[in-house]
Design a protein around this motif. Structure first.
Motif: not given
Lengths: 302, 313
Positions: A239, A255, A259, A269
């Motif tokens: 991430f 994820m 964003r 997400i």
């Protein structure tokens, strides 16, 4: 005179049998089994190549049917169960394939930390002259927040699956070492160890035949927690952009890419996030159940 | 007491020393030439040689470590390659957001978790207890950043109550500062609420089984006073200990939370430094966090005196 063979014996379940019947062990293990099957059977579960992108299907909403073109130029009708990302890659395929990375990183990092920790713990607990140095090293390692070690390690060694697993395992080693050492220290006073020593059993044989088997249950419990935190750290590293290269579909990577578009497409997400949370939850439930049944001393403390 | 403090301070020195060795070795144990790595992919042989010379990488490892340690002890963590300034200055600049976030999260966690834990212990095996214990397992399992996005989605995007991200210095007013920190602190504290509530519950349950609780109840003291003055007071040590242990988790969580909420703190600095392969900054931040952790645990150890008057140093 009637033989007394058919008088019912008192059934005494071993701790392992009790563990197998514990509710949260069963629940956690079943969920994990399903996830394992998803990971293994990923290609046959209506997925397409998770790296395949089709600009025509960009930002497809979940539950819509669209088309996706393979590298061979073949156009497939595809049902986008979880929608598509900003490059037109199928989210469902990416999330399902992501299961593979999460499970293997969690399992392998826990295994590595356990192996290293057990070796160090056995040595420190049994050879007194190594003990001081080894445990001070572990204190030092424990004083550095785990995620910082992992991040810094990956930064230096360039991310790949094996460096990632090592990076996650290193900060976990001290806790395993401490656990094994304390078990060894209490076990070595046990009469059967003294008996083995007085019979002239070689130290190595004592360690592996008499000490190690007795550390198995607490280590298994510890191992499940390591597995859970390993999966969490892997996703955090991905991430933050310092994990596996972004073309590999891991839940953290999905994820991280999502964003930018979070405002418009929050589900990009939420889907991988829900899978990650479910997986970690299953491992934690398994660990709690094993702890309650196999390690009553620890169960009391928590 | 003073003697104990001095003794403990000295006892932390070996730990800090090992941390220093580990942080130092981290850069030197690279697979290949550290000078080439620092120079980047576009550098030629001359530039690499220059970096090697200027950093003293051509000398023996022991000499290098000695020189580095000497600088660190003088408060000189070197100069950042990427930000082009002293690492100590850089850390000082980024300290306020991180300390604000960490301390607010800790306060939030303790003030929510301790009452929950006490209540769950008091009503052991009730519906509330079961729900709380179940929720705490969930709290351990949800990744910090997933939780962060769920909270942002609810409170910022749907309800529009709080800012999505960013940070406002406390110098610009208390309310703007707090408004920007509510969501990050809530995100970060969930794991600690789960952890501290569990430990509090277990410790209070144990205390409630003691004879003095029965005596207190027999005297006719109100149940609230029994719980707080007699049970919780005796459960203080494990709760404090778990707070100390979880400080490492808190400092780790800061890295992720600051990234999600775009807070310009030390965690964000660490990630930026890693992405830019800025080694002096990486070393500096890791060293700083570790020192902070060791120091805070020392403070926790000392505070046992105030929780348990039987302990004297």
């Amino acid at each position: 005179m009637r033989p007394i063979t058919n008088s019912s014996p008192i059934i005494q379940h071993s701790a392992w049998q009790r563990a197998g019947q514990h509710f949260s062990v069963r629940l956690g293990a079943s969920v994990l089994l399903i996830l394992l099957l998803l990971a293994l059977l990923a290609p046959w579960l209506g997925t397409v190549d998770p790296t395949l992108f089709d600009p025509a299907s960009r930002d497809q909403r979940p539950g819509q049917t669209g088309t996706i073109t393979t590298l061979e130029g073949e156009t497939l009708r595809h049902y986008f169960l979880m929608g598509a990302d900003s490059l037109g890659r199928d989210m469902y395929s990416r999330v399902i394939y992501g299961t593979r990375i999460s499970l293997s990183v969690g399992f392998l990092s826990a295994l590595l930390a356990l192996m290293a920790g057990v070796s160090l713990g056995l040595i420190a607990g049994y050879l007194r002259w190594v003990d001081g140095l080894c445990m001070r090293m572990m204190d030092g390692l424990m004083a550095i927040p785990g995620i910082l070690i992992a991040i810094a390690f990956v930064a230096v060694w360039r991310p790949s699956l094996s460096t990632l697993i090592i990076a996650i395992a290193i900060p976990e080693i001290p806790r395993v070492t401490r656990l094994v050492r304390s078990l060894v220290l209490s076990l070595r006073e046990a009469p059967y160890i003294e008996a083995a020593i007085s019979l002239g059993t070689p130290t190595l044989k004592i360690l592996f035949r008499h000490v190690l088997p007795n550390t198995l249950a607490p280590l298994l419990v510890q191992g499940t927690y390591l597995c859970a935190s390993g999966m969490l750290i892997e996703s955090v590293l991905s991430f933050l952009g310092v994990g596996l290269p972004s073309d590999i579909p891991t839940w953290g990577n999905i994820m991280a890419e999502a964003r930018v578009q979070f405002n418009a497409y929050p589900y990009t997400i939420f889907f991988p996030g829900a899978f990650l949370a479910l997986t970690v939850l299953a491992v934690n439930l398994l660990g709690d159940g094993l702890r309650d049944t196999l390690d009553p001393k620890l169960a009391k403390r928590l | 007491m003073l003697k104990f403090v001095v003794h403990r301070l000295f006892a932390t020195l070996p730990v800090l020393g090992i941390v220093a060795v580990l942080v130092f070795l981290l850069l030197r144990l690279t697979p290949g030439d550290p000078a080439a790595m620092l120079a980047g992919d576009a550098a030629n042989a001359m530039q690499i040689e220059h970096i090697r010379r200027s950093l003293g990488l051509d000398q023996s490892l022991l000499v290098q470590f000695g020189r580095w340690l000497q600088h660190v002890l003088q408060g000189d963590l070197g100069e950042s390659f990427y930000f082009k300034m002293q690492v100590t200055q850089l850390i000082a600049q980024r300290l306020e957001p991180t300390l604000s976030l960490a301390s607010l999260s800790l306060c939030l966690a303790v003030s929510i978790a301790v009452p929950l834990g006490v209540f769950a212990a008091w009503r052991r095996d009730s519906g509330f207890d079961r729900v709380l214990m179940g929720a705490s397992v969930l709290g351990f399992s949800v990744p910090v950043f997933v939780l962060a996005y769920v909270l942002i989605w609810i409170f910022s995007l749907q309800l529009d109550w709080l800012p999505v991200q960013g940070y406002e210095s406390v110098r610009n007013g208390f309310w703007p500062w707090l408004r920007h920190l509510i969501l990050p602190a809530l995100t970060l504290s969930v794991v600690y609420i789960a952890l501290i509530a569990r430990i509090t519950r277990a410790a209070v349950i144990e205390a409630l089984g003691e004879d003095y609780i029965r005596t207190a109840r027999a005297k006719g003291i109100s149940e609230a006073r029994v719980l707080i003055r007699h049970a919780l007071a005796n459960a203080g040590i494990p709760v404090l200990t778990v707070i100390g242990i979880s400080l490492a988790l808190l400092l780790s969580g800061v890295v992720v939370t600051e990234s999600v909420y775009a807070i310009p703190g030390l965690g964000r600095l660490m990630v930026d430094a890693v992405l830019a392969r800025d080694f002096p900054t990486i070393q500096g931040v890791v060293l700083f966090f570790s020192g902070l952790y060791v120091l805070l645990n020392l403070v926790i150890d000392l505070s046992y005196v105030f929780v348990d008057p039987r302990i004297r140093y």
